[in-house]
Design an enzyme around this catalytic site. Structure first.
Site, PDB file in Angstrom:
ATOM      1  N   HIS A 163      73.451  97.781  45.677  1.00 45.40           N
ATOM      2  CA  HIS A 163      74.846  98.166  45.869  1.00 45.40           C
ATOM      3  C   HIS A 163      75.138  99.427  45.066  1.00 45.40           C
ATOM      4  O   HIS A 163      75.085  99.428  43.841  1.00 45.40           O
ATOM      5  CB  HIS A 163      75.766  97.039  45.422  1.00 45.40           C
ATOM      6  CG  HIS A 163      77.213  97.441  45.404  1.00 45.40           C
ATOM      7  ND1 HIS A 163      77.944  97.581  46.558  1.00 45.40           N
ATOM      8  CD2 HIS A 163      78.052  97.769  44.397  1.00 45.40           C
ATOM      9  CE1 HIS A 163      79.162  97.967  46.258  1.00 45.40           C
ATOM     10  NE2 HIS A 163      79.259  98.090  44.947  1.00 45.40           N
TER      11      HIS A 163
ATOM     12  N   ASP B  62      77.957 102.199  44.362  1.00 46.41           N
ATOM     13  CA  ASP B  62      79.327 102.678  44.527  1.00 46.41           C
ATOM     14  C   ASP B  62      79.293 104.153  44.892  1.00 46.41           C
ATOM     15  O   ASP B  62      78.680 104.970  44.191  1.00 46.41           O
ATOM     16  CB  ASP B  62      80.114 102.474  43.244  1.00 46.41           C
ATOM     17  CG  ASP B  62      80.461 101.011  43.006  1.00 46.41           C
ATOM     18  OD1 ASP B  62      80.882 100.357  43.973  1.00 46.41           O
ATOM     19  OD2 ASP B  62      80.305 100.527  41.871  1.00 46.41           O
TER      20      ASP B  62
ATOM     21  N   ASP C 231      81.592  93.956  47.359  1.00 53.65           N
ATOM     22  CA  ASP C 231      82.323  94.310  46.138  1.00 53.65           C
ATOM     23  C   ASP C 231      83.769  94.700  46.373  1.00 53.65           C
ATOM     24  O   ASP C 231      84.462  95.095  45.453  1.00 53.65           O
ATOM     25  CB  ASP C 231      81.586  95.471  45.442  1.00 53.65           C
ATOM     26  CG  ASP C 231      82.091  95.714  44.029  1.00 53.65           C
ATOM     27  OD1 ASP C 231      82.511  94.752  43.372  1.00 53.65           O
ATOM     28  OD2 ASP C 231      82.048  96.868  43.581  1.00 53.65           O
TER      29      ASP C 231
ATOM     30  N   HIS D  29      85.905 101.743  47.702  1.00 53.75           N
ATOM     31  CA  HIS D  29      86.641 100.764  46.902  1.00 53.75           C
ATOM     32  C   HIS D  29      86.718 101.039  45.404  1.00 53.75           C
ATOM     33  O   HIS D  29      87.197 100.178  44.649  1.00 53.75           O
ATOM     34  CB  HIS D  29      86.093  99.348  47.159  1.00 53.75           C
ATOM     35  CG  HIS D  29      84.680  99.133  46.711  1.00 53.75           C
ATOM     36  ND1 HIS D  29      83.647  98.990  47.599  1.00 53.75           N
ATOM     37  CD2 HIS D  29      84.122  99.016  45.489  1.00 53.75           C
ATOM     38  CE1 HIS D  29      82.522  98.795  46.938  1.00 53.75           C
ATOM     39  NE2 HIS D  29      82.786  98.814  45.655  1.00 53.75           N
TER      40      HIS D  29
END
Length: 1008
Positions: A263, A265, A375, A579
């Site tokens: 993951h 970001d 997330d 996000h």
């Protein structure tokens, strides 16, 4: 023999740490290292490879914050190592902290081809197995000296490191050992055996026979290891463990589908440009691991990240494309980025899937059926039908496990949205999207799984995220041992689609969760970084207008439609809905760039709109009013002759006792001497909107110091203290508005209050020069309405929330999201608070002792001032527009659009410009009018039922060459015909449609 449990466990921990793990590399030799550094933007790979370097040794400080250093690493494999497996172990100065938040590197060969990424827990590079001796090693390492923003060990502290402009130039890292080493695979496997068994043993019940069986086998293995000759005795130790490792799992053991994961970001504690490199490093690492491990499967979401590799790292892209073609590097998610889903508007949320799925289809020929949002900070109630309309059937999320008040009751379920659409959803019980295959994680997944007895399987996203390098060979090795091991859940590497196929097959009737998936945490992300949120809302609105007017000009005037420009702008806006960007939880650098980007996009979109409207207006001097708000003709943007002068707002008149009155014959507003609205009387309904002895337009200031996660969280105790800002600096008239000025702390507020002619609406324009720290600013509207629930706009409709706190679930929603309006009502009458840029709000109710009536208070959240990760969050000037609108839900919808899509005046020759598309149903709103993305020239109209009931409507396209509407084709969001759906026949240039409550419909109208 009876071994004491604690003694064996302590012995295992120390022997592993001090003897066995160090023996994985029993012999080493130094490498020669040179360096070249730059503090500016990263240079192209070719430039980095050609840079002139200088010698550097272990212990040398290097790397200014956010800088790049290119290391040249050379050496020769010693001849005496012939026949061994040899690796380079490269320590850039890594710390024991979590990977992904410190320095990272990407190893290149001299020809520029990537080898693999370097990360704190994955810093080996294979040289040969076996080597002949004498091999030359020659690599270049692109190393990023990204600062560790929590390097002092105290999280969430204000830091200047979040922007290159304030970070300074002090070296961030100290070069560690850079060495060639013999890799002892037998010892490494012994480490894996002991770690897996030790971790499993720790999770088994104390009285479990299996636990004691493992303990005794471990004890025998440790006895077999000669601590003075670990390498020579490792196999003997492994032999002692073979029996317990071969014992199969119970038939009823929980089944875990592991999928490699990293993951990343798209921006957070690093800027967007650094994410490009994080993705390149991680995908280089994962494609290398896929070549080494035949059972391993890796999944990656976010089409934007694939696009970055394609654009910026073509050498890495080639490896990714091959791995995808081989079927083991799996694109998932079908979205442009893993966006926030609460705040993006209807069209933006749809376009996340349009652009994401289209990229995967065009580049890989793959159609993802799984939405992948591990997330994201909660999920709006309108999302299921968007997912379904994009041709996606399933959803994975993880973040709901972070909720602090209530435990979500399911791990596998059907999620039902506001229109009745249902999506098969999985929420992994491992409670992590960075699983490391540790025994406690595997045991937690099995024990935590809430569907025991009716389902048997869950998914575990496995690997270090955020630039930590993804899955490691150690995780793969542990998964191999857990494949079928007594006492443990079983583990298999599987693609997400394979997991979902099996999960759906074994659980055909899962429970249903209706409505939003509310995260009971990170509520302040609805307010932090107000300018980022305003930029998003304005960009969404401008894109709606730009597509409408460009399509109208293309059909009516033959103006070229700006396909490429709109595609690029949409993708940029979608990226900034990631996000940690739109929610305001990134470093200062990210939000500074976001503000600059939104300003640039705004200028481009204004240009597209102006060009199209000038083409429609023609050359002349007649003033035309172009209205993009879908409130005329049942929700259709339109253009026409400008109204006569004086059609603005009513003039204020003095009020007895001080203050002013605004009265347009529909709404009478009284503003007292404090600049507060003490009455908003609906003259047609003969109802007062303001609660007795209360005032709306009341600014309230609260302390705001959450327990952690400063930019993310607001804790309920903030409401325990606060003050009403009622002191007025000046009160007067400015044009047709009442001007109110206030000062508090280090900040100032100027408000303009006005009532337009012929519209039942009080406009409140607020400018705040904000210089507070750790404060929360609210705008309150105490209303004389008894409402047990209220409506807040979400994607393609609105969702209801209770105003009471009967249960802990209701109490936990003390801060929630709305788009353009919040509406409270009694049967037959209600009031809306609409906005042009805010999202966070709260709604509470109180029963008045004096008259027994109920006051329902709506409060819009305006500003915060958290200090981490951006210590200057929200400092400066901000503008907000709110309106108080008495009326039904349809009035809230109409005025919400009006506040966000302004009227425009253009001079030209035309007397009027008829709307391109008209819809005659008042409850049906057009969300998009555009030309088809495939450049066929077909017209695409997207609309939805906005009131929450059934609706009939006629959709017409005004007569134009090539667009006499004889049929309309219902499509999915990607503008492909819906399977089993017949074209709608046109009659008199229009098609009739029927819609369920909140139903979303996309129509494609072919050229005749």
């Amino acid at each position: 023999m009876h071994d004491d449990r604690k003694l064996v466990e302590a012995r295992l921990e120390r022997v592993l740490r001090e003897r066995i793990r160090p023996a994985v590399y029993p012999v080493t030799a130094p490498l020669d290292v040179e360096i070249w550094s730059t503090t500016g933007e990263p240079v192209p790979v070719a430039e980095g490879l050609a840079a002139t370097t200088r010698p550097v040794g272990e212990g040398t400080p290097w790397g200014a914050p956010w800088g790049t250093s290119w290391f040249k690493v050379t050496g020769t494999v010693p001849a005496e190592w012939a026949g061994a497996t040899v690796e380079a172990v490269l320590d850039l100065g890594f710390t024991p902290r979590t990977p992904g938040f410190q320095c990272e590197g990407l190893v290149y060969r001299p020809d520029g081809s990537p080898v693999k990424g370097l990360h704190p827990r994955n810093n080996h590079v294979r040289v040969g197995s076996p080597v002949a001796g004498g091999e030359e090693v020659h690599w270049r390492i692109e190393a990023a000296s990204n600062p560790d923003l929590d390097a002092n060990g105290v999280p969430f502290q204000p830091t200047p490191m979040g922007d290159r402009a304030t970070a300074g130039d002090a070296p961030q890292y100290v070069l560690g050992p850079m060495r060639l080493a013999v890799f002892d695979e037998t010892v490494w496997n012994l480490v894996m055996d002991l770690e897996v068994l030790g971790e499993l043993m720790a999770e088994l019940p104390l009285e479990s026979a299996r636990r004691w069986e493992i303990l005794r086998a471990v004890s025998r293995a440790l006895d077999a290891v000669d601590l003075q000759d670990v390498n020579g005795t490792a196999q003997a130790a492994r032999d002692e463990l073979a029996g317990v490792l071969a014992a199969p799992a119970a038939p009823a053991a929980h089944r875990i589908s592991a999928v490699g994961h990293a993951h990343i970001d798209s921006a957070w504690l690093w800027p967007l440009r650094e994410t490009v490199r994080k993705v390149a490093r991680t995908t280089s690492n994962m494609t290398a691991l896929l070549e080494e491990e035949p059972e391993f499967v890796f999944a990656m979401s976010q089409a934007q990240q694939f696009a970055w590799i394609k654009e910026h790292r073509p050498e890495v892209w080639a490896r990714v494309k091959k791995a995808v073609a081989d079927g083991r590097f799996v694109p998932v998610g079908g979205m442009w980025v893993e966006s926030d889903t609460n705040m993006p508007g209807s069209e933006a949320m749809a376009r996340q899937f349009v652009h994401g799925k289209r990229f995967f289809l065009e580049e890989f020929g793959l159609e993802s059926e799984e939405a992948w949002l591990p997330d994201t900070f909660g999920f709006a109630a309108g999302l299921p039908q968007i997912i379904k309309a994009a041709g996606v059937r399933r959803l994975l999320t993880q973040k709901i496990s972070w909720s602090r008040t209530n435990r979500f009751p399911h791990h596998t379920f059907l999620w039902e949205g506001i229109d009745g659409s249902r999506i098969f959803t999985h929420f992994p019980p491992v409670d992590s999207y960075n699983c490391e295959m540790r025994g406690r994680q595997i045991a937690h997944a099995a024990n935590n799984f809430k569907e025991k007895g009716v389902a048997t399987r869950s998914l575990a996203p496995t690997g270090y995220g955020d630039g930590g390098g993804g899955t490691t060979r150690e995780m793969v090795a542990k998964a191999a041992r857990l494949r079928d091991l007594e006492g443990s859940a079983t583990v298999r590497w599987e693609a997400p689609a394979a997991f979902f196929d099996k999960a759906e097959a074994e659980y055909p009737n899962p429970p249903v969760w209706v409505g939003e998936l509310y995260l009971e945490l990170h509520r302040a992300t609805l307010t932090s970084q107000a300018q980022t949120k305003r930029g998003n809302r304005r960009s969404e609105s401008l894109l709606t207008e730009a597509e409408l007017w460009a399509a109208t000009a293309a059909v009516r005037a033959g103006t070229p439609y700006p396909y490429a420009e709109l595609d690029r702008i949409w993708k940029t806006v979608l990226l900034h809905q990631f996000h940690d960007i739109l929610p305001g939880s990134s470093i200062a650098w990210v939000h500074r760039e976001a503000r600059e980007t939104y300003a640039r996009l705004g200028q481009e979109l204004e240009g597209i709109i102006a060009d199209a409207q000038r083409a429609l207006a023609g050359e002349g001097s007649v003033e035309l009013l172009f209205n993009g708000a879908p409130h005329a003709r049942g929700g259709v943007p339109s253009g026409g002759a400008a109204p006569e002068a004086g059609a603005g707002s009513v003039a204020p008149t003095p009020r007895e006792g001080g203050g002013y009155v605004l009265d347009n014959g529909l709404l009478r507003v009284e503003i007292d001497a404090r600049g507060l609205v003490v009455s908003a009387y609906d003259l047609t309904a003969e109802r007062e909107a303001v609660a007795p002895r209360q005032a709306v337009n009341l600014l309230q200031l609260h302390p705001d110091f959450p327990n952690q996660w400063d930019a993310w969280d607001v804790d309920a105790f903030y409401r325990n203290t606060g003050r009403d800002l009622v002191e007025v600096t000046s009160l007067g008239v400015e044009g047709e508005a009442v001007r109110v000025e206030r000062a508090f702390g280090e900040s100032k507020v100027v408000q303009l209050l006005s009532v337009p002619n012929a519209v039942k609406r009080l406009d409140i324009d607020t400018e705040v020069d904000w210089h507070e720290r750790e404060r929360f600013l609210k705008l309150a509207f105490p209303l004389d309405v008894k409402a047990d629930r209220y409506a807040s706009e979400t994607q393609f409709g609105h969702a209801y929330r209770p105003t009471h706190q009967n249960t802990s679930w209701e109490w936990a929603k003390f801060e929630a999201c709305n788009h353009r309006f919040v509406h409270v009502d009694e049967p037959g009458w209600g009031v809306a608070v609409v906005n042009d840029a805010t999202y966070g709000h709260d709604v509470t109710r109180a029963v008045r002792a004096e008259d027994g009536g109920t006051t329902t208070t709506v409060r819009a959240s305006l500003l915060r001032a958290p200090r981490y990760p951006d210590p200057e969050t929200d400092q400066g000037v901000h503008r907000f527009r709110h309106a108080l609108v008495p009326g039904a839900i349809g009035d809230a919808v109409r005025e919400g659009y009006r506040a966000n899509l302004p009227e425009r005046r253009v001079t030209g020759a035309a007397a009027a410009v008829a709307p391109l598309v008209t819809v005659d149903g008042d409850a049906v709103v057009v969300s998009a009018v555009k030309l088809a993305d495939d450049r066929s020239g077909d017209l695409v109209v997207r609309l939805y039922e906005a009131h929450g009931g059934r609706a009939r409507a006629s959709v017409a396209v005004a007569a134009a060459d090539g667009f006499a509407v004889d049929r309309a084709v219902p499509t999915d969001l990607l503008e492909r015909p819906l399977p089993g759906s017949a074209p709608l026949a046109g009659e008199d240039g229009a098609v009739s449609i029927e819609l369920r409550p909140f139903q979303l419909v996309t129509l494609r109208i072919p050229q005749s």
